[in-house]
Design a protein around this motif. Structure first.
Motif, PDB file in Angstrom:
ATOM      1  N   SER A  54       0.826  -1.208   0.000  1.00 27.18           N
ATOM      2  CA  SER A  54       0.000   0.000   0.000  1.00 27.18           C
ATOM      3  C   SER A  54       0.856   1.253   0.000  1.00 27.18           C
ATOM      4  O   SER A  54       0.526   2.241  -0.668  1.00 27.18           O
ATOM      5  N   ASN A  57       2.199   1.855  -3.384  1.00 23.43           N
ATOM      6  CA  ASN A  57       1.132   2.372  -4.248  1.00 23.43           C
ATOM      7  C   ASN A  57       0.653   3.759  -3.839  1.00 23.43           C
ATOM      8  O   ASN A  57      -0.266   4.302  -4.454  1.00 23.43           O
ATOM      9  N   CYS A  59      -1.172   4.656  -1.426  1.00 22.61           N
ATOM     10  CA  CYS A  59      -2.570   4.651  -0.995  1.00 22.61           C
ATOM     11  C   CYS A  59      -2.603   5.035   0.487  1.00 22.61           C
ATOM     12  O   CYS A  59      -2.300   4.216   1.362  1.00 22.61           O
ATOM     13  N   CYS A  62      -5.093   2.881   2.915  1.00 27.29           N
ATOM     14  CA  CYS A  62      -4.663   1.499   3.154  1.00 27.29           C
ATOM     15  C   CYS A  62      -3.321   1.446   3.873  1.00 27.29           C
ATOM     16  O   CYS A  62      -3.109   0.590   4.738  1.00 27.29           O
ATOM     17  N   THR A  63      -2.413   2.352   3.541  1.00 29.93           N
ATOM     18  CA  THR A  63      -1.131   2.373   4.248  1.00 29.93           C
ATOM     19  C   THR A  63      -1.350   2.662   5.724  1.00 29.93           C
ATOM     20  O   THR A  63      -0.840   1.938   6.588  1.00 29.93           O
ATOM     21  N   ASN A 146      -6.054  -1.018  -3.128  1.00 30.28           N
ATOM     22  CA  ASN A 146      -5.524   0.347  -3.171  1.00 30.28           C
ATOM     23  C   ASN A 146      -6.127   1.131  -4.323  1.00 30.28           C
ATOM     24  O   ASN A 146      -6.521   2.299  -4.162  1.00 30.28           O
TER      25      ASN A 146
END
Length: 184
Positions: A54, A57, A59, A62-63, A146
């Motif tokens: 995540s 990406n 994101c 989500c991270t 993500n």
């Protein structure tokens, strides 16, 4: 502001799941199996893979959420999670986890980026075929999650307390809505 009208102000994927429960259930079931099911990797280690992908990406939701979930389940807490996302090779994790994160990073770039060298290094570090398989699947699934969250501009709170609160629920209850959980 989300790109579509959502029936709730739940942050991240939760708001999207409320919008379309028919797609939410299989996505939640996949997350439950991959991140909470019986496994030789701890739940915290699997959440760390989700967090790492995540973060690659970019994101934010989500991270932050999976970092909180991993931190709640790993002895090193958020300090360890941050070390891993900043520099997995220098982080105080096992060589096996480093090789699995290498595989996850390759998947994030593209499935064909995973090479026999990645797999060989993971096996040499003690990873089983199931651990390699599930690392690839976690990474692939989180690329999807993500893109789902960011592609619809889901609500992404900045306050870390929001993610800590979600983590408390996830660690004890898992990913399935109560009605969909076994016996629910």
């Amino acid at each position: 502001m989300p790109h579509i009208d959502l029936p709730t102000d739940a942050p991240g994927i939760g708001g999207l799941f409320h919008y379309r429960p028919q797609t939410a259930l299989p996505m939640a079931q996949l997350a439950e199996v991959l991140l909470c099911g019986e496994h030789s990797l701890s739940r915290g280690e699997r959440e760390l893979i989700a967090t790492y992908v995540s973060s690659l990406n970019d994101c934010g939701f989500c991270t932050r959420s999976h970092a909180a979930f991993a931190a709640a389940q790993l002895p090193g807490g958020m300090d360890l999670v941050c070390q891993v996302t900043d520099d997995p090779d220098g982080a105080p994790i096992t060589e096996k986890m480093k090789t699995l994160l290498d595989i996850a990073g390759a998947v994030q770039r593209g499935g064909l980026e995973v090479t026999s060298d990645h797999v060989g290094a993971a096996r040499k570090a003690g990873a089983t075929d199931v651990e390699i398989h599930d690392t690839v699947l976690i990474a692939a699934a989180f690329c999807m999650y993500n893109r789902y969250v960011d592609g619809l501009a889901a609500l992404t709170p900045e306050d870390p307390a929001v993610y800590e609160s979600i983590a408390e629920r996830m660690v004890t209850g898992g990913y399935l809505p109560a009605a969909a959980a076994p016996g629910g």
